[in-house]
Design a protein around this motif. Structure first.
Motif, PDB file in Angstrom:
ATOM      1  N   UNK A  45       0.827  -1.213   0.000  1.00 63.52           N
ATOM      2  CA  UNK A  45       0.000   0.000   0.000  1.00 63.52           C
ATOM      3  C   UNK A  45       0.860   1.261   0.000  1.00 63.52           C
ATOM      4  N   UNK A  46       1.932   1.275   0.755  1.00 61.21           N
ATOM      5  CA  UNK A  46       2.814   2.439   0.787  1.00 61.21           C
ATOM      6  C   UNK A  46       3.358   2.780  -0.585  1.00 61.21           C
ATOM      7  N   UNK A  47       3.701   1.764  -1.367  1.00 62.41           N
ATOM      8  CA  UNK A  47       4.224   1.992  -2.725  1.00 62.41           C
ATOM      9  C   UNK A  47       3.126   2.510  -3.653  1.00 62.41           C
ATOM     10  N   UNK A  48       1.914   2.016  -3.497  1.00 59.67           N
ATOM     11  CA  UNK A  48       0.792   2.512  -4.308  1.00 59.67           C
ATOM     12  C   UNK A  48       0.533   3.975  -3.971  1.00 59.67           C
ATOM     13  N   UNK A  49       0.512   4.302  -2.682  1.00 61.06           N
ATOM     14  CA  UNK A  49       0.292   5.679  -2.248  1.00 61.06           C
ATOM     15  C   UNK A  49       1.401   6.600  -2.758  1.00 61.06           C
ATOM     16  N   UNK A  50       2.624   6.095  -2.773  1.00 60.89           N
ATOM     17  CA  UNK A  50       3.748   6.886  -3.291  1.00 60.89           C
ATOM     18  C   UNK A  50       3.568   7.158  -4.781  1.00 60.89           C
ATOM     19  N   UNK A  51       3.207   6.130  -5.540  1.00 60.18           N
ATOM     20  CA  UNK A  51       3.022   6.306  -6.987  1.00 60.18           C
ATOM     21  C   UNK A  51       1.898   7.293  -7.290  1.00 60.18           C
ATOM     22  N   UNK A  52       0.874   7.306  -6.460  1.00 57.51           N
ATOM     23  CA  UNK A  52      -0.241   8.239  -6.641  1.00 57.51           C
ATOM     24  C   UNK A  52       0.124   9.667  -6.231  1.00 57.51           C
ATOM     25  N   UNK A  53       1.278   9.835  -5.618  1.00 50.88           N
ATOM     26  CA  UNK A  53       1.705  11.157  -5.160  1.00 50.88           C
ATOM     27  C   UNK A  53       1.052  11.582  -3.860  1.00 50.88           C
ATOM     28  N   UNK A  54       0.462  10.631  -3.159  1.00 47.74           N
ATOM     29  CA  UNK A  54      -0.227  10.934  -1.908  1.00 47.74           C
ATOM     30  C   UNK A  54       0.764  11.006  -0.754  1.00 47.74           C
ATOM     31  N   UNK A  55       1.787  10.191  -0.813  1.00 49.95           N
ATOM     32  CA  UNK A  55       2.789  10.164   0.241  1.00 49.95           C
ATOM     33  C   UNK A  55       4.162  10.103  -0.421  1.00 49.95           C
ATOM     34  N   UNK A  56       5.099  10.867   0.098  1.00 49.67           N
ATOM     35  CA  UNK A  56       6.436  10.918  -0.504  1.00 49.67           C
ATOM     36  C   UNK A  56       7.286   9.767   0.023  1.00 49.67           C
ATOM     37  N   UNK A  57       8.342   9.411  -0.717  1.00 52.38           N
ATOM     38  CA  UNK A  57       9.217   8.326  -0.246  1.00 52.38           C
ATOM     39  C   UNK A  57       9.766   8.579   1.157  1.00 52.38           C
ATOM     40  N   UNK A  58      10.040   9.832   1.473  1.00 51.54           N
ATOM     41  CA  UNK A  58      10.586  10.122   2.799  1.00 51.54           C
ATOM     42  C   UNK A  58       9.535   9.987   3.899  1.00 51.54           C
TER      43      UNK A  58
END
Length: 96
Positions: A45-58
């Motif tokens: 889920x974290x990777x999906x959220x990152x790809x959507x621009x909702x949460x940054x890698x940091x």
């Protein structure tokens, strides 16, 4: 942290801590399910959220860690491991 808290899923913890909204989590879960069914792939889920621009890698945190992960903290942890394994010396790490 009690057992109930430690067994919560990443998305639930992220919503509870205010990093994402419930709607954003549900959107990511939907994408995760569709990919799983159509492509046979499972992404976190974290990777999906990152790809959507909702949460940054940091901001992708360890599940039980509420502090933001920074490149400095990663370097320090990696450096300690590299020294422990004999890949580099402490002096080499300091020069990085």
């Amino acid at each position: 942290m009690n057992r109930e808290e430690s067994s919560k899923r990443y998305g639930v913890k992220a919503v509870e801590r205010g990093f994402i909204t419930l709607d954003q989590l549900l959107m990511a879960i939907n994408i995760q399910i569709v990919e799983n069914l159509e492509k046979g792939e499972h992404r976190l889920i974290g990777r999906v959220l990152e790809e959507l621009g909702i949460i940054s890698p940091s901001k992708i945190m360890m599940p039980d860690d509420i502090e933001e992960v920074t490149s400095e903290s990663i370097r320090k942890r990696f450096g300690a491991i590299a020294i422990e394994k004999g890949f580099i010396t402490e002096e080499q790490l300091i020069r990085c």
